[in-house]
Motif scaffolding. Structure first.
Motif, PDB file in Angstrom:
ATOM      1  N   PRO A  30      11.897 -30.845 -26.152  1.00  0.00           N
ATOM      2  CA  PRO A  30      12.550 -30.295 -27.348  1.00  0.00           C
ATOM      3  C   PRO A  30      11.634 -30.233 -28.582  1.00  0.00           C
ATOM      4  CG  PRO A  30      14.003 -31.827 -26.266  1.00  0.00           C
ATOM      5  CD  PRO A  30      12.672 -31.952 -25.584  1.00  0.00           C
ATOM      6  N   GLY A  31      10.733 -31.180 -28.732  1.00  0.00           N
ATOM      7  CA  GLY A  31       9.884 -31.165 -29.914  1.00  0.00           C
ATOM      8  C   GLY A  31       8.521 -30.538 -29.664  1.00  0.00           C
ATOM      9  N   MET A  32       8.414 -29.773 -28.579  1.00  0.00           N
ATOM     10  CA  MET A  32       7.096 -29.327 -28.146  1.00  0.00           C
ATOM     11  C   MET A  32       6.404 -28.445 -29.176  1.00  0.00           C
ATOM     12  SD  MET A  32       6.293 -28.097 -24.350  1.00  0.00           S
ATOM     13  CE  MET A  32       6.312 -26.353 -24.525  1.00  0.00           C
ATOM     14  N   ILE A  33       7.171 -27.551 -29.799  1.00  0.00           N
ATOM     15  CA  ILE A  33       6.548 -26.687 -30.807  1.00  0.00           C
ATOM     16  C   ILE A  33       6.922 -27.196 -32.184  1.00  0.00           C
ATOM     17  CG2 ILE A  33       6.573 -24.393 -31.816  1.00  0.00           C
ATOM     18  CD1 ILE A  33       6.352 -23.281 -29.125  1.00  0.00           C
ATOM     19  N   SER A  34       5.906 -27.560 -32.955  1.00  0.00           N
ATOM     20  CA  SER A  34       6.153 -28.026 -34.307  1.00  0.00           C
ATOM     21  C   SER A  34       5.739 -26.929 -35.274  1.00  0.00           C
ATOM     22  CB  SER A  34       5.343 -29.301 -34.565  1.00  0.00           C
ATOM     23  OG  SER A  34       5.029 -29.405 -35.925  1.00  0.00           O
ATOM     24  N   VAL A  35       6.709 -26.420 -36.006  1.00  0.00           N
ATOM     25  CA  VAL A  35       6.422 -25.309 -36.913  1.00  0.00           C
ATOM     26  C   VAL A  35       5.458 -25.772 -38.012  1.00  0.00           C
ATOM     27  CG1 VAL A  35       7.420 -23.710 -38.578  1.00  0.00           C
ATOM     28  CG2 VAL A  35       8.588 -24.154 -36.434  1.00  0.00           C
ATOM     29  N   TYR A  36       5.656 -26.987 -38.458  1.00  0.00           N
ATOM     30  CA  TYR A  36       4.788 -27.522 -39.511  1.00  0.00           C
ATOM     31  C   TYR A  36       3.323 -27.538 -39.043  1.00  0.00           C
ATOM     32  CZ  TYR A  36       3.229 -30.548 -43.259  1.00  0.00           C
ATOM     33  OH  TYR A  36       2.564 -31.053 -44.338  1.00  0.00           O
ATOM     34  N   ASN A  37       3.096 -28.066 -37.845  1.00  0.00           N
ATOM     35  CA  ASN A  37       1.732 -28.085 -37.303  1.00  0.00           C
ATOM     36  C   ASN A  37       1.213 -26.676 -37.050  1.00  0.00           C
ATOM     37  OD1 ASN A  37       1.912 -30.803 -37.371  1.00  0.00           O
ATOM     38  ND2 ASN A  37       2.025 -31.114 -35.165  1.00  0.00           N
ATOM     39  N   MET A  38       2.135 -25.791 -36.634  1.00  0.00           N
ATOM     40  CA  MET A  38       1.733 -24.413 -36.381  1.00  0.00           C
ATOM     41  C   MET A  38       1.164 -23.800 -37.654  1.00  0.00           C
ATOM     42  SD  MET A  38       2.745 -21.087 -36.952  1.00  0.00           S
ATOM     43  CE  MET A  38       4.514 -20.911 -37.161  1.00  0.00           C
ATOM     44  N   ILE A  39       1.819 -24.065 -38.782  1.00  0.00           N
ATOM     45  CA  ILE A  39       1.347 -23.489 -40.050  1.00  0.00           C
ATOM     46  C   ILE A  39      -0.043 -24.036 -40.393  1.00  0.00           C
ATOM     47  CG2 ILE A  39       1.778 -23.396 -42.529  1.00  0.00           C
ATOM     48  CD1 ILE A  39       4.759 -23.290 -41.857  1.00  0.00           C
ATOM     49  N   ILE A  40      -0.248 -25.327 -40.157  1.00  0.00           N
ATOM     50  CA  ILE A  40      -1.569 -25.908 -40.434  1.00  0.00           C
ATOM     51  C   ILE A  40      -2.632 -25.251 -39.553  1.00  0.00           C
ATOM     52  CG2 ILE A  40      -2.942 -28.007 -40.356  1.00  0.00           C
ATOM     53  CD1 ILE A  40      -0.429 -29.556 -41.011  1.00  0.00           C
ATOM     54  N   PHE A  41      -2.329 -25.131 -38.252  1.00  0.00           N
ATOM     55  CA  PHE A  41      -3.257 -24.472 -37.328  1.00  0.00           C
ATOM     56  C   PHE A  41      -3.562 -23.052 -37.798  1.00  0.00           C
ATOM     57  CE2 PHE A  41      -2.569 -27.125 -33.309  1.00  0.00           C
ATOM     58  CZ  PHE A  41      -3.901 -27.436 -33.208  1.00  0.00           C
ATOM     59  N   TYR A  74       8.149 -12.830 -37.388  1.00  0.00           N
ATOM     60  CA  TYR A  74       8.032 -14.032 -36.559  1.00  0.00           C
ATOM     61  C   TYR A  74       7.838 -15.278 -37.421  1.00  0.00           C
ATOM     62  CZ  TYR A  74       7.451 -11.127 -32.376  1.00  0.00           C
ATOM     63  OH  TYR A  74       7.635 -10.257 -31.354  1.00  0.00           O
ATOM     64  N   MET A  75       6.998 -15.156 -38.456  1.00  0.00           N
ATOM     65  CA  MET A  75       6.744 -16.308 -39.332  1.00  0.00           C
ATOM     66  C   MET A  75       8.039 -16.777 -39.991  1.00  0.00           C
ATOM     67  SD  MET A  75       3.926 -17.809 -39.531  1.00  0.00           S
ATOM     68  CE  MET A  75       3.687 -18.665 -41.086  1.00  0.00           C
ATOM     69  N   VAL A  76       8.788 -15.804 -40.545  1.00  0.00           N
ATOM     70  CA  VAL A  76      10.043 -16.166 -41.210  1.00  0.00           C
ATOM     71  C   VAL A  76      10.978 -16.845 -40.210  1.00  0.00           C
ATOM     72  CG1 VAL A  76      12.114 -15.235 -42.321  1.00  0.00           C
ATOM     73  CG2 VAL A  76       9.850 -14.368 -42.951  1.00  0.00           C
ATOM     74  N   PHE A  77      11.036 -16.273 -39.017  1.00  0.00           N
ATOM     75  CA  PHE A  77      11.859 -16.812 -37.939  1.00  0.00           C
ATOM     76  C   PHE A  77      11.515 -18.297 -37.695  1.00  0.00           C
ATOM     77  CE2 PHE A  77      12.806 -17.335 -33.379  1.00  0.00           C
ATOM     78  CZ  PHE A  77      14.088 -16.807 -33.323  1.00  0.00           C
ATOM     79  N   CYS A  78      10.225 -18.602 -37.726  1.00  0.00           N
ATOM     80  CA  CYS A  78       9.789 -19.981 -37.507  1.00  0.00           C
ATOM     81  C   CYS A  78      10.105 -20.864 -38.702  1.00  0.00           C
ATOM     82  CB  CYS A  78       8.279 -20.050 -37.270  1.00  0.00           C
ATOM     83  SG  CYS A  78       7.756 -19.299 -35.743  1.00  0.00           S
ATOM     84  N   ILE A  79       9.805 -20.345 -39.898  1.00  0.00           N
ATOM     85  CA  ILE A  79       9.917 -21.188 -41.089  1.00  0.00           C
ATOM     86  C   ILE A  79      11.363 -21.564 -41.380  1.00  0.00           C
ATOM     87  CG2 ILE A  79       9.582 -21.185 -43.597  1.00  0.00           C
ATOM     88  CD1 ILE A  79       6.937 -19.714 -43.052  1.00  0.00           C
ATOM     89  N   ALA A 116       6.818 -18.674 -26.942  1.00  0.00           N
ATOM     90  CA  ALA A 116       7.019 -19.698 -27.971  1.00  0.00           C
ATOM     91  C   ALA A 116       8.217 -19.361 -28.844  1.00  0.00           C
ATOM     92  CB  ALA A 116       5.767 -19.833 -28.825  1.00  0.00           C
ATOM     93  N   MET A 117       8.377 -18.054 -29.123  1.00  0.00           N
ATOM     94  CA  MET A 117       9.518 -17.632 -29.935  1.00  0.00           C
ATOM     95  C   MET A 117      10.830 -17.922 -29.216  1.00  0.00           C
ATOM     96  SD  MET A 117       8.969 -16.489 -32.791  1.00  0.00           S
ATOM     97  CE  MET A 117       7.433 -16.787 -33.548  1.00  0.00           C
ATOM     98  N   LEU A 118      10.833 -17.614 -27.916  1.00  0.00           N
ATOM     99  CA  LEU A 118      12.007 -17.907 -27.104  1.00  0.00           C
ATOM    100  C   LEU A 118      12.318 -19.395 -27.176  1.00  0.00           C
ATOM    101  CD1 LEU A 118      11.749 -15.844 -23.811  1.00  0.00           C
ATOM    102  CD2 LEU A 118      13.703 -16.072 -25.345  1.00  0.00           C
ATOM    103  N   PHE A 119      11.252 -20.170 -27.105  1.00  0.00           N
ATOM    104  CA  PHE A 119      11.380 -21.619 -27.136  1.00  0.00           C
ATOM    105  C   PHE A 119      12.038 -22.068 -28.438  1.00  0.00           C
ATOM    106  CE2 PHE A 119       9.966 -25.870 -27.726  1.00  0.00           C
ATOM    107  CZ  PHE A 119       9.989 -26.393 -26.454  1.00  0.00           C
ATOM    108  N   ILE A 120      11.528 -21.539 -29.551  1.00  0.00           N
ATOM    109  CA  ILE A 120      12.107 -21.893 -30.847  1.00  0.00           C
ATOM    110  C   ILE A 120      13.558 -21.436 -30.908  1.00  0.00           C
ATOM    111  CG2 ILE A 120      12.024 -21.360 -33.311  1.00  0.00           C
ATOM    112  CD1 ILE A 120       9.075 -21.490 -33.197  1.00  0.00           C
TER     113      ILE A 120
END
Lengths: 301, 287
Positions: A146-157, A110-115, B5-9
């Motif tokens: 569209p910008g609701m999830i920020s991967v950068y902020n997610m990593i900080i959290f 999941y992390m790789v998927f996000c990054i 959230a994954m779906l969202f991304i």
């Protein structure tokens, strides 16, 4: 303190001078615009307005506040900032919490998927077309979703959550608390500084963003203040705005005198100040948080 | 909890990636991705052969290099200077002031630049005329020769203070004993900066340098859209990103613009990999 040699003293004097000059250059454009916004427009046109208003007035602001479009755009911006920041910080925190739990299967994947999304993106055009196919053009949500999830902020959290004592979550779980409860009642309340920093950054983004509204929104009732300001700067709707201010007003003749002293420049400056004020008043108080926040972000992994 | 959230991304980040395929299609508005004909590298060839190509590439590279060479060291210099300040109040005021522009939108910064440089009693022109450096106001924002300077200068003005935070923190982490030892050995402040401060913050500088090099094709977007409103400037202001925007969003040449955007993405990734390789040789890397 250690003694300073002659060379050190010269260095000190130079540094103070340069810093003072830098401070002045940083502040002056802002100050000058503020002064112009409080000066009679027709007087500003004569030139020479630098540090103080020559003939102070509130007329410019009166015209700005009389223009319903500006007030409306201001409200849209506030609404967007509040809704956008709340949703974004909440959902980003939920994702980060999930990815910080060791019992989650395949969290590395999941992390790789996000990054990956931080380095690769479809680009402007495909994103634009996608949102259009979703029918999100000309909706309020296109500014927020569209910008609701920020991967950068997610990593900080996530980095922060991982640093919290593990027993905290476990004991709550044993007491029968579900994950949502753990997050909202235990984790988030003790994550104050991170939540504050990321909320500030997200809020600043939403308040300042003019571009997405400029491509996704045509409906004038949904235009945020920055986008409107950009349109005002780029065109001659200022004169139109002036006419509106006189226009349908009952005491049109009284207004005429007022409006004649207001120029497009003074009006632009007043609008600029209105669009800047909310942020300028907040950021010095949040300084200690965001300095910390920037560091958490840069020292990750 | 993670799945939604994954779906969202997936929807908002990965679906558009599928959209890069349209660079190889003649994208038609009503056909969508599935019903548009495939045309191979037609749009790439058109982009490489277009008269705009070399201009856009030159601007992209020159503007990024200017930003890298001048914009990158600026916050380091600021941090070094702030670190020498002994009056805490003065230091705090200068820092707070230096963050201010970071919190302003480009629209507002553009308004300030326009107002400062305006021929109609703009402060810069008033100053120049009072000093008799020029006899009549210069229309700075419509002279191509000045544009790069204004763009880079404005960028530094906006972000220098904020970027300095990280360097200041790195400097604050240096062991004070090093300085004491150096001053006993007779090193002045300038020598101390040179021999202690700079080597100690070197890893931080390198990491940020790699990130900056990986970003080299991001010459700018918002700043250019805002500052280069005068079409006279197009020859010096058009970079890949603004070109993509102009062709795609304004002229509806979706596939052509997507091809230009994809070209940029591929080159950027190559540069990032290259920068990382170089950095690994210097002893620190991103991954």
């Amino acid at each position: 303190m250690m003694k300073l040699s002659a060379g050190d003293k010269v260095l000190q004097v130079m540094i103070y001078t340069v810093l003072l000059l830098l401070g002045f250059i940083t502040l002056y454009p802002f100050w000058n615009s503020l002064v112009i916004s409080f000066n009679v427009g027709s007087d500003t046109a004569l030139g020479g307005i630098t540090f103080w208003p020559r003939s102070p007035t509130l007329d410019n602001y009166e015209v700005v506040f009389r223009d319903s479009r500006i007030g409306h755009a201001f409200l849209i911006s506030i609404l967007r900032t509040i809704v956008g920041t709340t949703l974004s910080v909440l959902f980003t925190a939920i994702l980060a919490y999930g990815l910080s739990r060791h019992e989650l299967m395949g969290r590395k994947v999941y992390m790789v998927f996000c990054i990956i999304t931080m380095y690769f993106s479809g680009g402007l055009i495909p994103t634009f077309l996608l949102l259009r196919e979703f029918g999100m053009m000309d909706t309020f949500w296109v500014l927020v979703i569209p910008g609701m999830i920020s991967v950068y902020n997610m990593i900080i959290f996530r980095t922060f959550f991982l640093g919290l004592p593990a027993g905290l979550v476990e004991s709550a779980r044993i007491d029968g608390c579900n994950h949502i409860g753990v997050l909202t009642r235990i984790i988030l309340p003790i994550s104050g500084p991170v939540v504050a920093t990321l909320s500030l950054f997200t809020a600043v983004y939403h308040w300042n963003d003019w571009f997405s509204a400029s491509i996704y929104i045509n409906d004038t009732r949904l235009i945020p203040i920055q986008t409107l300001l950009k349109q005002i700067l780029n065109s001659n709707i200022v004169t139109d705005q002036l006419q509106k201010a006189i226009g349908s007003s009952a005491a049109a003749q009284d207004r005429l005198a007022l409006v004649q002293s207001v120029t497009s420049k003074s009006l632009i400056m007043a609008t600029t100040m209105v669009a800047t004020l909310p942020i300028i008043t907040v950021y010095p108080f949040l300084q200690k948080y965001f300095v910390k926040g920037v560091l958490i972000g840069s020292l990750k992994e | 909890m993670v799945v939604p959230a994954m779906l969202f991304i997936f929807v908002f980040s990965y679906l558009p990636m599928y959209g890069v395929l349209m660079a190889f299609q003649d994208y038609q508005l009503f056909g969508g991705f599935f019903h548009s004909p495939w045309v191979g590298f037609k749009h790439f060839e058109a982009f490489f052969n277009s008269p705009d190509f070399w201009n856009v590439m030159r601007n992209t590279i020159v503007i990024s290099l200017l930003k890298l060479c001048i914009g990158f060291p600026a916050p380091i210099l600021l941090a070094l200077m702030l670190n020498e300040v002994r009056l805490m109040l003065f230091k705090r005021i200068i820092q707070t002031v230096s963050y201010l522009p970071h919190f302003l939108s480009w629209v507002i910064v553009g308004g300030f630049v326009g107002s400062m440089l305006s021929t109609d009693n703009g402060s810069v022109n008033m100053l120049l005329m009072n000093l008799h450096l020029t006899s009549e106001p210069i229309s700075f924002l419509s002279v191509p020769e000045y544009f790069w300077g204004i763009l880079v200068g404005t960028g530094i003005w906006k972000e220098m203070g904020f970027a300095a935070i990280v360097y200041l923190a790195a400097i604050a982490g240096i062991d004070p004993h090093l300085y004491e030892a150096a001053s006993i050995d007779g090193a002045g402040r300038f020598k101390q900066i040179q021999l202690i401060t700079l080597p100690c913050i070197r890893p931080v500088i390198i990491i940020f340098l790699i990130l900056a090099v990986g970003n080299i094709l991001n010459a700018g977007f918002e700043d250019i859209l805002i500052l280069a409103t005068n079409p006279i400037l197009r020859d010096v202001s058009d970079v890949i990103d603004t070109y993509v925007y102009r062709m795609g969003i304004l002229n509806n040449r979706f596939s052509y613009a997507a091809a230009a955007g994809l070209f940029k993405a591929v080159v950027s990734i190559g540069l990032l990999a290259l920068a990382n390789k170089a950095a690994r040789k210097m002893g620190s890397s991103l991954w």
